[in-house]
Design an enzyme around this catalytic site. Structure first.
Site, short mmCIF file in Angstrom:
data_model
loop_
_atom_site.label_atom_id
_atom_site.label_comp_id
_atom_site.label_asym_id
_atom_site.label_seq_id
_atom_site.Cartn_x
_atom_site.Cartn_y
_atom_site.Cartn_z
CB SER A 89 23.64 32.75 60.81
OG SER A 89 23.98 32.80 59.46
CE LYS A 140 19.53 36.58 61.11
NZ LYS A 140 20.31 35.34 60.85
CB SER A 199 23.08 36.11 58.67
OG SER A 199 22.29 35.04 59.19
#
Length: 484
Positions: free
Chosen positions: A180, A80, A156
């Site tokens: 997330s 990420k 997220s």
């Protein structure tokens, strides 16, 4: 041969060991899949084929010589775009960050992946500073769901979830400050674990403080356990990192649930679910009972801590923006701005009050887990919704926390929680089941997740055509009601 892009990490490693194919073969398949599908999904913000293939060739040489570096040597891996990765910019979905660098530091998880021979493919999309439960940003646009690119992949860590589900690498590392990794896992039909706080070290420390976890995202519980083994362990740069565990997470998923005491709470006492979600969770509870677990339908007994979470979360978000000066508010996601303006200037007394709420919850859940080994809930009350929206249609809430009631409470208590696929709705969208354990009981959570996966799960990779439809508007949707 089946497309190697659809293999799990475990299957790739087994194939390397038998010399059926090499890390170069697997990496080329993953890069081809990214080329085919990323335009429709926007899962990656950075792909570096040259360095990726160079790493794959080095791994292939080690496999040929019998000198592999670790259990994930040669596995194509994404990270990420919140974690520092030396040589690649970390832009965190924000226009406030310059790509200039220098970028010369690896976050602990990136360092561990390199040390154990993983093939780093690229960086995955995130909303600005990983602040919300959908993945869209003014800088990077909207990330779609492989099951239907017009719907959200969640957030997220939505880029990571979409990448794993679409075969753009068998696993990824995400962050989880309020759900997330688990939200995208539920929406994309994949597996994700938010480990006990401190199990996966983080550097730099998150401005969201001790809510923020890092965790593995994969297609199977076995792969999730293996990736956790690689990225966990003490790192002196993280002041709150837990000591390296003596027991391996690999194999922890074995053993079944016979004799375990499981509390099934479909709403935590305050949520509201889509009827199809609740039907599938009822079935999951029944399957666990059929496997020999003692399952009771019971709520853990705490009230929705949303307001306390908001204070903790948005004071952290305000801290994120501090280095960029007062003009930064005019350049960020409008929903992030609204949240900061509403909660970000909370008083010290308010902050300490919110901290007391989480401490009380932690004590309460500690006592609860003396009676129950695991808690079963839906991961999400519904399925993936329109990627143009910040909240599901008809939601009475403006903030993402309003439609994620079962994830953020366990960031507040720092407990481990796994999301495992448990079927699809009549509309063909995945549903996730969440299993939560007491702090440090990550192995038990993996064990329960694997048992559920064996009776409810399937391989949830769904192809997206090369000309797949992406969300029409790649700018961040407007914030409904002044928030997002």
């Amino acid at each position: 041969m089946t497309d190697l892009a659809d293999f799990t990490a475990t299957e790739l490693i087994e194939g390397y060991a038998r010399a059926e194919f090499t890390p170069v073969d697997a990496t080329e398949a993953v890069l081809a899949r990214i080329e085919e599908r990323n335009a429709a999904l926007n899962a990656f913000v950075l792909v570096d084929p040259d360095s990726t293939l160079a790493s794959a060739r080095e791994s292939a040489r080690r496999w040929a010589e019998g000198s592999t570096l670790g259990p994930g040597d040669g596995v194509p891996t994404s990270i990420k775009d919140i974690f520092f990765t030396a040589g690649w910019p970390t832009l965190k979905g924000s226009r406030l960050i310059s790509a200039e660098g220098p970028w010369d530091v690896d976050a602990p998880c990136a360092a561990r992946l390199r040390e154990t021979g993983a093939v780093l493919v690229g960086k995955t999309t995130t909303p600005e500073f990983a602040w919300k439960g959908t993945t869209d940003s003014l800088r990077q646009g909207i990330t779609g769901n492989p099951w239907d690119p017009a719907t959200t992949a969640g957030g997220s860590s939505g880029g990571s979830g979409a990448a794993v589900a679409a075969g753009m690498g068998p696993w990824s590392v995400g962050t989880d400050g309020g759900g997330s990794v688990r939200i995208p896992a539920s929406f994309t039909g994949t597996v994700a674990l938010k480990a006990t706080y401190g199990t996966v070290p983080m550097y730099p420390s998150s401005p969201f403080g001790t809510l923020a976890h890092a965790g593995p995202m994969a297609r199977t519980v076995a792969d999730t356990a293996l990736l956790l083994q690689i990225i966990s362990g003490f790192d002196s740069r993280d002041w709150s990192a837990l000591p390296t565990r003596g027991e391996s997470y690999v194999g922890a998923e074995q053993g079944g649930v016979a004799g375990l005491r499981i509390a099934y709470s479909p709403t935590l006492g305050y949520g509201t679910n889509d009827p199809e979600v609740e039907r599938l969770l009822d079935e999951a509870a029944g399957q666990l009972a059929a496997l020999g677990a003692h399952v009771d339908r019971v709520d853990p007994g705490f009230a929705d801590p949303m307001e306390a979470f908001h204070i903790l979360w948005f004071t952290g978000a305000a801290k994120v923006l501090e280095p960029f000066g007062p003009a930064a508010l005019d350049q960020i996601d409008p929903g992030l701005r609204a949240g900061i303006e509403t909660y970000g200037q909370a008083s010290a007394s308010d902050y300490l009050g919110a901290t007391q709420v989480r401490m009380d919850m932690g004590v309460h859940m500690g006592a609860f887990h003396e009676q129950y080994d695991l808690l079963l809930t839906p991961t999400m009350p519904g399925t993936a919704f329109d990627a143009q929206r910040q909240v599901p249609e008809g939601s009475p809430h403006d903030l993402w926390t309003g439609w994620t009631p079962y994830t953020y409470p366990f960031n507040m208590t720092q407990q481990p929680g796994i999301s495992v696929p448990c079927g699809t709705t009549s509309a063909g969208l995945p549903v996730g089941a969440q299993l939560v354990g007491a702090r440090t009981k990550d192995r038990l959570v993996l064990r329960g997740g694997a048992a559920l996966e064996a009776v409810m799960g399937e391989r949830f990779t769904r192809p997206v055509p090369a000309n797949g439809t992406a969300p029409a508007d790649r700018t961040v949707p407007a914030a409904p009601g002044g928030a997002a």
